[in-house]
Motif scaffolding. Structure first.
Motif, PDB file in Angstrom:
ATOM      1  N   UNK A   1       1.007  -1.145  -0.051  1.00  0.00           N
ATOM      2  CA  UNK A   1      -0.471  -0.183  -0.012  1.00  0.00           C
ATOM      3  C   UNK A   1       0.757   1.483   0.333  1.00  0.00           C
ATOM      4  N   UNK A   2       1.745   1.163   0.157  1.00  0.00           N
ATOM      5  CA  UNK A   2       2.401   2.094  -0.463  1.00  0.00           C
ATOM      6  C   UNK A   2       3.104   2.750  -1.880  1.00  0.00           C
TER       7      UNK A   2
ATOM      8  N   UNK B   1      -3.700   5.113  -9.955  1.00  0.00           N
ATOM      9  CA  UNK B   1      -3.103   4.391  -8.649  1.00  0.00           C
ATOM     10  C   UNK B   1      -2.840   3.178  -7.952  1.00  0.00           C
TER      11      UNK B   1
ATOM     12  N   UNK C   1      -1.745   0.764  -7.343  1.00  0.00           N
ATOM     13  CA  UNK C   1      -0.465   0.398  -7.330  1.00  0.00           C
ATOM     14  C   UNK C   1      -0.529   0.887  -6.101  1.00  0.00           C
ATOM     15  N   UNK C   2      -0.603   1.755  -5.661  1.00  0.00           N
ATOM     16  CA  UNK C   2      -0.237   2.115  -4.924  1.00  0.00           C
ATOM     17  C   UNK C   2      -1.529   3.011  -3.233  1.00  0.00           C
ATOM     18  N   UNK C   3      -2.738   2.181  -3.918  1.00  0.00           N
ATOM     19  CA  UNK C   3      -3.725   2.230  -2.666  1.00  0.00           C
ATOM     20  C   UNK C   3      -3.775   1.509  -1.414  1.00  0.00           C
ATOM     21  N   UNK C   4      -4.068   2.335  -0.756  1.00  0.00           N
ATOM     22  CA  UNK C   4      -3.851   1.379   0.822  1.00  0.00           C
ATOM     23  C   UNK C   4      -5.231   0.851   0.921  1.00  0.00           C
TER      24      UNK C   4
END
Lengths: 378, 378
Positions: A116-117, B113, B115-118
DNA sequence: ATAGATTGTTAAACTGATTAAACAGTTAAC
DNA sequence: GTTAACTGTTTAATCAGTTTAACAATCTAT
């Protein structure tokens, strides 16, 4: 594959047998009950296509691989059959004989929220997009201690899961990386001191210079730094440039200006706490990444220090949605998406033997936003 | 594919042949020079092990697969040879003949985004951990329009890349999902109205009830809602419960209390803008996810409304680092990590034919923090 | 003592592709 | 009019395993 068929042809004789022998029926029956594939779609193999097209499987294979030795006419004719039958080559068979798997692995560090980074996510986006375009699939792994201990990272190659590996978020302390030296591997956004591993990273020296330039031009002289992972060469780059630039400006760095923020939000806050207590005169802080910068700002604001009026903060990364933060963050933009693209591109080149050493450095730039201002004259 | 390499191996012999007609030596030499794999570690195959151990390859295979028909003695003896030679079976060959690839795919929506999702990250963590324990690898894909158009999602199965697929962040509008109906697939954190797709999702009805319960108990009666993706069944669950709970409390929902926030930060801010302008009396807002809640809070605070004194805000998800936000967010905790674990677990069961329908719902709970308070009496 | 069952191992077929080498069928050169 | 070269296709080997059916050896029951 004709699982269905196989299952059937196998099944009937067995049932017959158990019915007749009258011993161990239960076992036999159970055993046969399992492999009954309800809905296995009859797979079409290259043989089916060859038969249908009236050519050998070699010809079909060559059509598939656009081999120039196949004549235009045959190509068209076979391709038509391929299309009409909806044939798709089994890539396990292809990879088994062709040396390439067309799969790459991305290895992430064993952090709880690695997936999640924002930092990893941005790089991953670039990798994923480029891998797709290059016809490669992406395997995602986390290098937990157990994983390394069992040698799973080596298995990735030895068992032919992948052709190459991209390592994100590692540094010299992660010695398992040298196990992969003999295989196509790229260290992303870092490098190994010994220069034996291929890498692609952002120009942290350039970024640090840009950040320091900014702060010095704004009149700051007492500049703290929240760093992290000093075992990382790129992190050391920033530290070094920070020191050099101050010295060039005639300022001697104080030990008390440095604090480790562990690359985390909370670490940044704690480091800000430390710095402001150790030296009340600090008017600016350079942070090793945006997360620490945010943590620092949060801490400062919560403790009555205005940002940027009382203290300026500069980050590193330029994580997307932080443009909305309040105050929005002045930061060094790292081309993380492009880094992912480049890393993927280079890895595939390495795999194909087009290059035999990768060592790329991507330029950065400063994004001036609200968390910095001219130094307050006392 | 390896155009370069292929080109080379074909090219050189041709050159040699045209240059020196009568001597085959040149051909031989060139031919041999090329395939020299600089660093190809001599792969050990099952045949090498069999020879070394003095048994047939069938026996080695059966030792590898713990086949009970192999005697204890032989097993130990062969295993010792396997260990001493450092043999690792080629999984391409294994998968080719054994029906299973031991690989799962995760398909994400085509968000920039993703892949960067919490939210996705948390689910992915659960999936990854469980997949690892079950001996499966994870392939990550993004369902871009082009990707679907080219039928890559079907290729995943047909070309035998994977045994099963986990779909995150999709809803009924994503019709391509029904292409996968005949294969092992699990829709994660949503469901299809027609009930034909396997799914695992959080209990959004329970969550909505918990949130509404909280707000109503705090005395709120004019409660707005920032929803998103009404085409998603689970999102509709929340909307429905929101309406029902208000009605049960004797409150009729106004059209003006509803706004779409698109699941994004900015969308949440825009929706908050809309809501507060359409109805000044709103004292609380229920948000479909934390990102929108944060956006709403940001907007409200920036426009002079105190949270929670003037207006309470409740989110959905319980994204990790938001506990640090100011004010920290009261939110419905979704067991996303566990959801990932469960989804992965169930998918593998489906693949192995142990279950033939998956429809799990995981319980939620409310996390009371600072963004809610008792309604202000005017 | 002999047929039947049991146990452990192996031979051989099979998975589904790629590719080097062989082989016809033309065409060009001497 | 051969010989040589070139084209396009096929044969057969290969990749590295799994799995079924056959088989030999041992044990049990008649």
């Amino acid at each position: 594959m004709a699982e269905k068929l196989k299952g059937e042809t196998r099944e009937s004789p067995d049932i017959a047998r158990t019915a007749l022998t009258s011993t161990a029926e239960a076992i036999q029956v159970n055993f046969n009950a399992l492999p009954v594939e309800e809905n296995a779609p009859d797979r079409i193999s290259i043989r089916d296509v060859a038969k249908q097209a009236g050519v050998s499987i070699a010809t079909v294979s060559m059509v598939l691989n656009q081999n120039p030795r196949i004549s235009r006419g045959t190509h068209v004719r076979v391709q038509r059959v391929i299309d009409s039958m909806g044939y798709r080559p089994n890539r396990l068979a292809q990879s088994l004989s062709s040396r390439y798997t067309q799969v790459l692995a991305v290895i992430l560090p064993p952090l709880r929220h690695a997936f999640a980074d924002a930092y990893f996510g941005e790089i991953l986006s670039g990798i994923s997009d480029r891998a797709g375009k290059l016809g490669h699939k992406l395997l995602i792994e986390q290098a937990k201690p157990q994983y390394i201990k069992e040698g799973k990272h080596i298995e990735l190659y030895e068992r032919r899961f992948v052709d190459g590996v991209l390592c994100l978020g590692f540094n010299e302390k992660h010695t398992f990386l040298s196990d992969l030296r003999q295989y196509p591997m790229i260290l992303v956004d870092n490098r190994f001191g010994d220069g034996l591993l291929d890498f692609v990273h952002c120009d942290y020296r350039m970024g640090a210079k840009q950040a320091m330039n900014c702060l010095l031009q704004l009149g700051h002289r007492n500049i703290g730094m929240i760093y992290a992972a000093p075992e990382s060469p790129t992190a050391r780059d920033v530290l070094e440039v920070y020191t050099t630039e101050l010295r060039n400006a005639g300022i001697e760095v104080k030990e008390s200006w440095l604090a480790d923020g562990c690359f985390t939000d909370e670490g940044g806050a704690a480091a800000a706490d430390l710095l402001t207590h150790r030296d009340k005169d600090i008017t600016a802080v350079l942070c090793g990444n945006d997360k620490m910068a945010l943590g620092a700002i949060r801490y400062l604001v919560e403790h009555g220090r205005k940002v940027p009026q009382d203290i300026s903060v500069v980050g590193f990364d330029d994580i997307q949605h932080l443009a909305y933060a309040n105050p929005s963050l002045t930061t060094v933009h790292l081309p993380l998406y492009e880094l992912g693209v480049a890393a993927c591109e280079r890895l595939v080149s390495r795999i194909r033997g087009k290059v035999d050493r990768v060592a790329d450095v991507l330029p950065t730039h400063l994004v001036l936003r609200e968390s910095t201002s001219i130094v307050r004259t006392r």
